[in-house]
Scaffold this active site. Structure first.
Site, mmCIF file in Angstrom:
data_model
loop_
_atom_site.group_PDB
_atom_site.id
_atom_site.type_symbol
_atom_site.label_atom_id
_atom_site.label_comp_id
_atom_site.label_asym_id
_atom_site.label_seq_id
_atom_site.Cartn_x
_atom_site.Cartn_y
_atom_site.Cartn_z
ATOM 1 N N PHE A 531 0.836 -1.201 0.000
ATOM 2 C CA PHE A 531 0.000 0.000 0.000
ATOM 3 C C PHE A 531 0.869 1.249 0.000
ATOM 4 C CE2 PHE A 531 -2.542 -3.219 2.121
ATOM 5 C CZ PHE A 531 -3.827 -3.013 1.647
ATOM 6 N N ASP A 532 0.469 2.221 -0.800
ATOM 7 C CA ASP A 532 1.010 3.564 -0.615
ATOM 8 C C ASP A 532 0.325 4.130 0.627
ATOM 9 O OD1 ASP A 532 2.463 5.944 -1.338
ATOM 10 O OD2 ASP A 532 0.541 6.789 -1.965
ATOM 11 N N LYS A 533 1.001 4.967 1.388
ATOM 12 C CA LYS A 533 0.403 5.472 2.629
ATOM 13 C C LYS A 533 -0.553 6.643 2.388
ATOM 14 C CE LYS A 533 2.391 8.277 5.672
ATOM 15 N NZ LYS A 533 1.462 9.326 6.140
ATOM 16 N N VAL A 734 -1.349 -1.131 -4.182
ATOM 17 C CA VAL A 734 -2.553 -0.306 -4.085
ATOM 18 C C VAL A 734 -2.138 1.144 -3.878
ATOM 19 C CG1 VAL A 734 -4.776 0.008 -2.938
ATOM 20 C CG2 VAL A 734 -3.705 -2.248 -2.960
#
Length: 843
Positions: A531-533, A734
């Site tokens: 995941f990107d934050k 994501v």
């Protein structure tokens, strides 16, 4: 593996030659995409523009996708290659689709062709060698009629409505004449219209013929037991059953053989004729009855899945209420231009993508984003501004074509023409997804290429069994025909395409765009998610939490300096500092900074008056000069970061004057969503962020991530994805599909959130979550896992039945009647199993 090479002329503005570093950057980004093996600069050969040579696998990526990726990375692609998406009518089954695909690939200039049994045809071609007219001629030779066509990604929904605008007089004329009828590009046939291909009973002719065949067979078989009725009566009924049961297969056989083609289904006719020659008329008629019934029901089932997708094109209304000079008039949506104001009445569909300029209402966005709860909409602050090129429109201001207004009237400024609307692009991409073959389908296609000849050799050997064993030729012939029926791989051919089509259709209804069988299958086996934050796991709206002056400077003075410098940057953190800083300063005058210089992943520097201002993380000052922050300052920064804050240390010239801290809070649904992902089999969930490791750890602990990798530069995120792929084999990324596009390109499956508001995300992602809702992710993964399970079940059923029937018929344990019953039964079972995906429910 099939590999192709193409040369695409590219134009890079302000680039002196093709060996410029910009071209090298373009090549590196493109080569990261799965399906592209190699990209290099080709020899110019007198061309006016550089030629990029692509070595790619057309089963994984299309030319259209390559061109859109190249354009996204900064290149202008010249109009050398054409892209066509055509809906046709008349494809009866998957084997026929494969034959049509081969005939289209034989056209000079066609580089790629993919045909779905649902009626979608995708073509990539060289415009200098062929054109739409040549391609449409070949399609007509295949006895197909063009329903809709689009020469690019934006024309599909426009084409789908064109037929509906014709007068009844024209429709009647077309339905009564089949001569001189030409389909122009974009021209369509209305649903249900029949000419030339429908048959005497319309679109259900094949099914009705099959039922008549069964009725004649039943009557003839019953009468054969009545002694008073002569045998020729039953024989006549059997012959009638042969005609109705074999009509469509015989018609297809004659057409294909005349073109030098071959299809194993035709051998069913041989088996039926063989049975008749042996006097087994009833068994031959039963074979044709069940075979034709199976094909008709297979076609019906695929049509049902296709209609589920086609319904998307009908979401948008065909007219809009245009407001001009204080008056409203009803116009076709294709006449709407950017900047027009339209009026949307209560409880009616919105006609165009736009922003609300007047009125407040709640809008049901479920048709586009899958959100179950209506979203409140309010007017934008500046109604005179042009928002058409703005990618950062708030959800509360933006509306989409095809969504449904609530109980209040809205006035909306159009920001996209009908052909460019989110709905139009979604429909095109979903239809194109039907033509993308999954890894399993490619494998079964390859298997059939070897299996079918093997079956024919076996049948040929069995014909001469009477020379080896003591039996008459008629017995050997009957056994060979029974084996032929048993070994026909009809169920295998339809097992995967039916599941992929149903899965893509169900996902689209739930606000998830899955671009074909490959991402659907890959997502179904993924156990690791990256995941990107910012904006993915968090709200993406950081807030100023701490302002810590150092030395003699006051808090307000420190804020004024920070706001002045950050005002030059468009980074999300900079915007948060400016927004919250101005709010705290309450109208205080702020000087203008200049000469902004960004240090990627570390911070910025700028001039403010005579001073040089530096703002960034501790890494910025490591390599800057000898004036390092003291241990006390460093400890204060780390203390703030341990609480989950993102910190910025501010220096004026050589003096450290303060620290500001921001925090991006996790999404409310993040913790519960990650819990659901664990429940459905995701073992590793990794956050990739440019924030420092302490901030990453704090967020990971709060929402339940298994890993958090912080302090990553954009190129380091790509390396992180590659490392994960080595560890986990397959990994999904994501993000928003824009800032993290390089990392997504290197992942097995790239998943973009909030794609309804981003054209780039729609184009670049393998899977697009139309709503900016993290909670949609478990639905997408759960559906993919279900699809993968169904595909496996279908393969076991289709191959298992063939594996049982072949030895059973060879050993004469099963006759033709039993073989065809199991053969067609397995076909119906796999199609019905695949259709279960259409009813898949969100948890």
């Amino acid at each position: 593996m099939k590999k192709l090479k193409i040369k695409i002329p590219v134009i890079l503005p302000q680039v002196p030659n093709e060996k410029d570093t910009c071209v090298e950057r373009l090549i590196q980004e493109l080569q990261a995409k799965e399906g592209i093996e190699k990209v290099h600069v080709a020899d110019a050969n007198g061309e006016d523009v550089p030629q990029l040579c692509f070595h790619y696998d057309p089963d994984i990526i299309s030319i259209d996708r390559i061109q859109s990726l190249a354009e996204r990375t900064g290149a202008e692609i010249t109009e050398k290659y054409g892209h066509l998406l055509i809906e046709v009518k008349g494809i009866r089954h998957t084997r026929q689709a494969r034959t049509i695909e081969k005939s289209l690939l034989a056209i000079n200039g066609v580089l790629e062709a993919s045909v779905s049994a649902s009626g979608m045809v995708r073509l990539e071609f060289d415009k200098k060698q062929t054109n739409f007219d040549e391609i449409s001629k070949q399609i007509k030779k295949e006895d197909l009629q063009i329903q809709r066509s689009a020469s690019n990604e934006n024309d599909y929904t426009k084409a789908s409505r064109k037929k509906q605008e014709r007068s009844k007089k024209e429709e009647t004329k077309e339905q009564t004449s089949t001569e001189g009828h030409e389909h122009k590009e974009g021209e369509t046939h209305e649903e249900g219209e029949e000419h030339a291909h429908g048959g005497i009973f319309g679109k259900n002719t094949e099914l009705i013929f099959s039922i008549i065949c069964g009725a004649l067979l039943g009557i003839g078989f019953g009468l054969s037991y009545v002694e008073s009725i002569p045998d020729w009566v039953s024989l006549s009924l059997y012959i009638g059953a042969y005609f109705f049961g074999g009509y469509f297969t015989a018609k297809e056989a004659i057409q294909t053989v005349a073109k030098g083609g071959f299809e194993i289904d035709f051998l069913m006719l041989v088996a039926a004729i063989g049975a008749a020659a042996l006097g087994e008329w009833a068994e031959g008629a039963l074979l044709l009855f069940l075979f034709s019934l199976g094909h008709a029901l297979e076609h019906y089932a695929m049509e049902k899945a296709r209609k589920s997708i086609a319904a998307l094109a009908d979401l948008a209304p065909k007219t809009a209420l245009l407001k001009k000079d204080g008056k409203t008039e009803e116009v076709g949506i294709e006449k709407l231009g950017i900047g027009d104001i339209i009026v949307v009445k209560p409880n009616s569909k919105i006609s165009a993508d736009g922003v609300v300029v007047n009125g407040k209402s709640s809008v049901n966005q479920a048709p586009i984003t899958g959100e179950s709860v209506p979203v409140d909409k309010i007017p934008v602050e500046d109604t005179s501004r042009d928002y058409s090129a703005d990618d950062d429109i708030k959800d509360e201001n933006r509306v989409f074509a095809g969504t449904i207004n609530g109980n209040s009237t809205l006035e909306i400024k159009v920001i996209k023409e009908a052909k460019d609307s989110t709905l139009s692009r979604l429909v095109k991409l979903v239809n194109e997804a039907q033509t993308q073959k999954s890894p399993t389908q490619l494998l079964t296609d390859k298997f059939e290429r070897y299996f079918v000849p093997s079956v024919l050799i076996l049948v040929g050997i069995l014909l001469f069994a009477f020379l080896v064993i003591d039996e008459p030729f008629s017995a050997s012939f009957y056994r060979a025909m029974a084996v032929l029926v048993a070994a026909s791989p009809c169920a295998l051919a339809i097992s995967t395409p039916s599941a992929v089509l149903s899965g893509v259709a169900r996902a689209a209804r739930g606000g998830v765009l899955i671009k074909g069988g490959r991402p659907l299958e890959d997502l179904g086996v993924i156990t690791a998610l990256a995941f990107d934050k910012t904006g993915t796991l968090t709200e993406g709206k950081p807030k100023l939490t701490e302002v810590v002056p150092l030395g003699d400077i006051e808090e307000n003075e420190l804020l004024k300096i920070a706001v002045a410098v950050e005002n030059l940057s468009d980074h999300p953190l900079a915007k948060a500092v400016v927004r919250d800083g101005k709010e705290r300063l309450k109208g205080t005058d702020i000087n203008d900074a200049s000469d902004l210089e960004a240090v990627i992943g570390k911070g910025i520097k700028a001039s403010l008056g005579k001073d040089k201002i530096y703002i960034g993380n501790l890494d910025l000052y490591e390599d800057l000069d000898e004036a390092k922050p003291s241990e006390e300052i460093s400890n204060k920064v780390k203390e703030l970061e341990s609480g989950g804050n993102t910190t910025m240390l501010i220096r004026r010239n050589k003096e450290y004057i303060g620290i500001i801290a921001l925090m991006d809070t996790p999404r409310e649904a993040a913790k519960e969503t990650l819990k659901k992902l664990k429940e459905i089999g995701i073992k590793r969930m990794i956050m990739l962020t440019g924030d420092n490791q302490k901030v990453a750890d704090a967020v990971a602990k709060e929402i339940g991530l298994t890993d958090a990798w912080g302090s990553l530069l954009p190129e380091e995120k790509v390396d992180a994805i590659k490392k994960l792929k080595e560890q986990e084999s397959k990994v999904a990324m994501v993000g928003d599909g824009v800032n993290d596009a390089p990392a997504m390109a290197n992942s097995t499956v790239g998943i973009a959130m909030g794609a309804a508001g981003s054209d780039v995300a729609l184009e670049t992602a393998d899977i697009a979550l139309m709503a900016d809702k993290l909670e949609t992710l478990p639905f997408a993964i759960g559906l993919s896992r279900k699809a993968k399970t169904i595909i496996k079940q279908n393969l076991w059923v289709s191959l298992g039945v063939v594996a049982l029937l072949i030895p059973a018929t060879i050993l004469s344990w099963a006759n033709i009647g039993v073989a065809v019953a199991f053969h067609e039964g397995s076909t119906l079972v796999v199609v019905a199993n695949a259709l279960r995906l259409l009813a898949y429910k969100k948890d």
